[in-house]
Design a protein around this motif. Structure first.
Motif, short mmCIF file in Angstrom:
data_model
loop_
_atom_site.label_atom_id
_atom_site.label_comp_id
_atom_site.label_asym_id
_atom_site.label_seq_id
_atom_site.Cartn_x
_atom_site.Cartn_y
_atom_site.Cartn_z
N ASN A 1 2.77 6.03 2.08
CA ASN A 1 2.72 5.87 0.62
C ASN A 1 1.34 6.20 0.05
O ASN A 1 1.23 6.64 -1.10
CB ASN A 1 3.10 4.45 0.23
CG ASN A 1 4.58 4.18 0.44
OD1 ASN A 1 5.42 5.08 0.29
ND2 ASN A 1 4.93 2.95 0.78
N GLU A 2 0.29 5.98 0.82
CA GLU A 2 -1.07 6.10 0.28
C GLU A 2 -1.84 7.26 0.90
O GLU A 2 -3.05 7.36 0.71
CB GLU A 2 -1.82 4.79 0.53
CG GLU A 2 -1.16 3.58 -0.12
CD GLU A 2 -1.84 2.28 0.25
OE1 GLU A 2 -2.88 2.35 0.95
OE2 GLU A 2 -1.33 1.21 -0.14
N ASP A 3 -1.16 8.14 1.62
CA ASP A 3 -1.84 9.26 2.27
C ASP A 3 -2.44 10.21 1.22
O ASP A 3 -1.73 10.77 0.39
CB ASP A 3 -0.84 10.01 3.15
CG ASP A 3 -1.52 11.12 3.94
OD1 ASP A 3 -2.75 11.20 3.92
OD2 ASP A 3 -0.79 11.91 4.58
N GLU B 1 2.54 1.97 4.69
CA GLU B 1 1.41 2.08 3.76
C GLU B 1 0.73 3.44 3.87
O GLU B 1 0.34 4.04 2.86
CB GLU B 1 0.41 0.96 4.02
CG GLU B 1 0.93 -0.42 3.65
CD GLU B 1 -0.03 -1.52 4.07
OE1 GLU B 1 -1.13 -1.18 4.57
OE2 GLU B 1 0.31 -2.71 3.90
N HIS B 2 0.59 3.92 5.10
CA HIS B 2 -0.06 5.21 5.30
C HIS B 2 0.73 6.34 4.65
O HIS B 2 0.15 7.24 4.05
CB HIS B 2 -0.21 5.48 6.80
CG HIS B 2 -0.78 6.83 7.11
ND1 HIS B 2 -2.10 7.15 6.90
CD2 HIS B 2 -0.20 7.97 7.61
CE1 HIS B 2 -2.32 8.40 7.25
NE2 HIS B 2 -1.18 8.93 7.68
N ASN C 1 3.84 -2.19 9.18
CA ASN C 1 3.46 -2.15 7.76
C ASN C 1 2.46 -1.04 7.48
O ASN C 1 2.50 -0.40 6.42
CB ASN C 1 2.88 -3.51 7.35
CG ASN C 1 3.92 -4.62 7.41
OD1 ASN C 1 5.11 -4.38 7.21
ND2 ASN C 1 3.48 -5.83 7.69
N GLU C 2 1.56 -0.80 8.44
CA GLU C 2 0.57 0.25 8.25
C GLU C 2 1.21 1.63 8.18
O GLU C 2 0.73 2.50 7.45
CB GLU C 2 -0.45 0.21 9.39
CG GLU C 2 -1.44 -0.93 9.29
CD GLU C 2 -2.40 -0.97 10.46
OE1 GLU C 2 -2.40 0.01 11.26
OE2 GLU C 2 -3.12 -1.96 10.61
N ALA D 1 9.54 7.12 2.13
CA ALA D 1 8.10 7.32 1.97
C ALA D 1 7.66 8.66 2.56
O ALA D 1 6.80 9.35 2.00
CB ALA D 1 7.35 6.18 2.64
N SER E 1 1.96 -5.72 12.01
CA SER E 1 0.97 -5.10 11.12
C SER E 1 0.98 -3.58 11.28
O SER E 1 0.79 -2.85 10.30
CB SER E 1 -0.42 -5.65 11.43
OG SER E 1 -0.86 -5.24 12.72
#
Length: 608
Positions: free
Chosen positions: A373-375, A370-371, A366-367, A436, A363
């Motif tokens: 991509n979504e920062d 994600e961080h 994956n974080e 990313a 996890s």
């Protein structure tokens, strides 16, 4: 005629020889008959004497045999009487010594008395008339067994050592594990244990003493090691806090300390059990009994370590990097821990711990993606330096590379589709993360109001990535190039593009100086160009005063490129102004001051 005479003489000679031989043969026959007659007479006399001897000696032989048998029976009786007297005399002494003796003070003599009493019991049991005498002896023997088992427990408590935690904390055990003593004196424990195991007595209480006491001592040592680990980390943290301000939250630091403590406990448990097994081979030679004792012994310390580690994994949120060494240790010793847990008499949830640790690490991976991509955070370094996310991301990749096998097999493989080539799981992940990261950096660059500073920002970050990839000790490049062999050249091209983009900020200055070669004797033109240059040059220096290029080599290269764009025409301008005697108060940027101004570019908060 002569031949016939010779033949007749030859025949006559042969005939004479045959007659002589025949006479000798007849004499020999006569002599042989005489000898045979003499032999027959001798044999006849021997038969007569043999019959006479048998008649006189045989009765005496029979009589002697009966006497010998009686003598043997008498001797056996005498021996029995002697043994009976001996055991009767010695048994009371032995029983007294066993009832009042102390094996912790005189172990060898106590064991000798026990063996003597055993022999006495065996002796009296073989004689039906004395069997009633053995009851008290057996009671005394049982008392001796109990006393020995209590002494065994006393020796275990007395000689079990509390170990120095330092070698376990500093990972200095590999070359000197066998030098560590877990008992101050193992001889009496081995001697009593081996002796008791040879006895037919059931149950063997002393084995439960061993598992209980030694298991508790292992648990005590593990707790001491964990406590020493935390104390050392607190001291280190306190020392660092006096030097610089902590960059991490206290709860994060506590979580890191807890994970390190779990790692040390797991490692120490394996080492302590290895030492214990070597001792048990000597102290409990019986394989089946040793296995049962070990199952009981390992239960409490193993359950404690697994439970504490499970608690930290579930409750602490510290990211994947601190967990990787722990996951590596557990995966390297997966079969060992699994077997210990499966064979332990307690309910040890090691497999559950391993699964939870793998899922949490997965996890975290994956974080990270994600961080990136979504920062949406707005922070960017005011001097255009390397963004903290870039450094943390590259540190993250380096950590994954250092534990590549563990990460691939125990994290990435968890969610990989069946049939996936596991060798490419890590390179594919790196490609996703770098992609990313690149997108995030471009978004961050757009947050700058100054496009030139945005270019410096990208230059610093691309250069940091390229240098980290090229650093052989991190081993990142071989892993990444499995998916993209041109990755390093890509970043070098980006660095070059950013450098060229930055140099455009000096195009205005360069264009001001282009008309220098047309000054001639025109003082007004020379003065105008110099004034414009100083104004624009000061403006750029003021604008870029806080810019930073963190790499000294890149910094020197960019400075050199700036100088190359300006100096040639500016030197001509300086010559023209001097030749025309302009600026009697002096020119602001002489050759020396110009060089100094160029060298001071990007000097803000430089990281070497």
């Amino acid at each position: 005629m002569a031949n016939e005479n010779n033949a007749a003489e030859s025949i006559a000679r042969k005939l004479a020889q045959e007659e002589e031989w025949l006479l000798n043969f007849e004499k020999n026959i006569t002599k042989s008959g005489q000898i045979r007659q003499g032999i027959e007479q001798v044999v006849e006399k021997f038969d007569q004497r043999l019959g006479l001897l048998e008649k006189n000696v045989l009765p005496m032989h029979i009589s002697n045999g009966k006497l010998q048998k009686k003598q043997h029976n008498i001797q056996r009786l005498i021996n029995t009487i002697d043994a009976t007297l001996q055991f009767y005399g010695k048994t009371s002494t032995v029983e007294t010594a066993i009832n009042t003796g102390n094996p912790t003070a005189e172990l060898d003599s106590y064991l000798e008395n026990m063996e003597s009493l055993q022999q006495a019991i065996i002796f009296f049991e073989t004689h039906p008339n004395y069997r009633s005498q053995t009851e008290n002896m057996r009671i005394t023997l049982d008392t001796g067994y109990t006393v020995l088992e209590k002494a065994y427990k006393s020796f275990l408590l007395k000689h079990s050592l509390t170990l120095d935690p330092t070698p376990f904390i500093k990972s200095e055990l590999s070359p000197r594990l066998n030098e560590i003593k877990i008992l101050s004196d193992e001889e009496p424990i081995i001697k009593i244990g081996v002796w008791l195991l040879k006895q037919p007595r059931i149950p063997t209480h002393f084995l439960s003493y061993y598992s209980e006491i030694r298991g508790a001592q292992i648990l005590k040592n593990i707790k001491n090691i964990a406590e020493a680990q935390k104390t050392m980390q607190l001291a280190t943290r306190s020392k660092l806090s006096t030097v610089r301000k902590p960059t991490q939250r206290p709860e994060k630091l506590d979580g890191l300390a807890d994970v390190d403590s779990c790692h040390v406990m797991c490692s120490a448990l394996l080492s302590l059990l290895e030492l214990e097994e070597k001792l048990m081979v000597r102290a409990i030679p019986d394989t089946s009994k040793r296995a049962q004792v070990f199952r009981e012994l390992v239960s409490r310390p193993l359950a404690y370590v697994v439970l504490q580690t499970q608690k930290v994994v579930n409750e602490k949120d510290i990211g994947i990097i601190p967990l990787l060494p722990l996951l590596h240790l557990l995966s390297q010793n997966l079969a060992r821990f699994h077997n210990l847990a499966a064979n332990s008499i307690g309910d040890v949830q090691f497999d559950s711990l391993m699964r939870q640790l793998q899922v949490k690490c997965s996890s975290y991976v994956n974080e990270v993606v994600e961080h990136l991509n979504e920062d949406t955070t707005k922070f960017v370094p005011p001097d255009g330096n390397v963004h903290p996310t870039t450094a943390s991301t590259l540190n993250f990749l380096s950590s994954l590379t250092a534990h590549r096998v563990t990460v691939t097999q125990h994290i990435l493989a968890l969610t990989a589709p069946q049939g996936t080539n596991t060798n490419l799981l890590l390179p594919k992940l790196f490609a996703r993360i770098l992609s990313a990261l690149g997108s995030m950096l471009k978004k961050k660059a757009n947050l700058y109001d100054d496009p030139t500073l945005a270019t410096i920002f990208l230059l610093n970050n691309y250069n940091y990535i390229a240098k980290t990839l090229a650093d052989e000790k991190d081993g990142l490049l071989p892993a990444i190039t499995e998916m993209n062999s041109n990755i390093l050249s890509f970043y070098h091209e980006e660095i070059s593009t950013c450098t060229n983009e930055y140099l455009k900020s000096w195009n205005g200055i360069a264009s001001v100086l282009k008309s220098t070669d047309r000054i001639g004797e025109d003082k007004q033109m020379a003065k105008q160009i110099m004034s414009t240059f100083i104004r624009d040059f000061d403006q750029i220096l003021a604008q870029q005063m806080d810019y930073c290029i963190s790499d000294p080599k890149i910094c020197a290269h960019v400075q050199s490129e700036v100088r190359a764009r300006i100096w040639k025409n500016y030197s001509q301008l300086l010559d023209a102004c001097q030749r025309l005697h302009l600026f009697p108060q002096g020119i602001k940027y002489t050759e020396n001051t110009f060089e100094m101004a160029i060298k001071n570019l990007f000097s803000s908060a430089r990281i070497n």
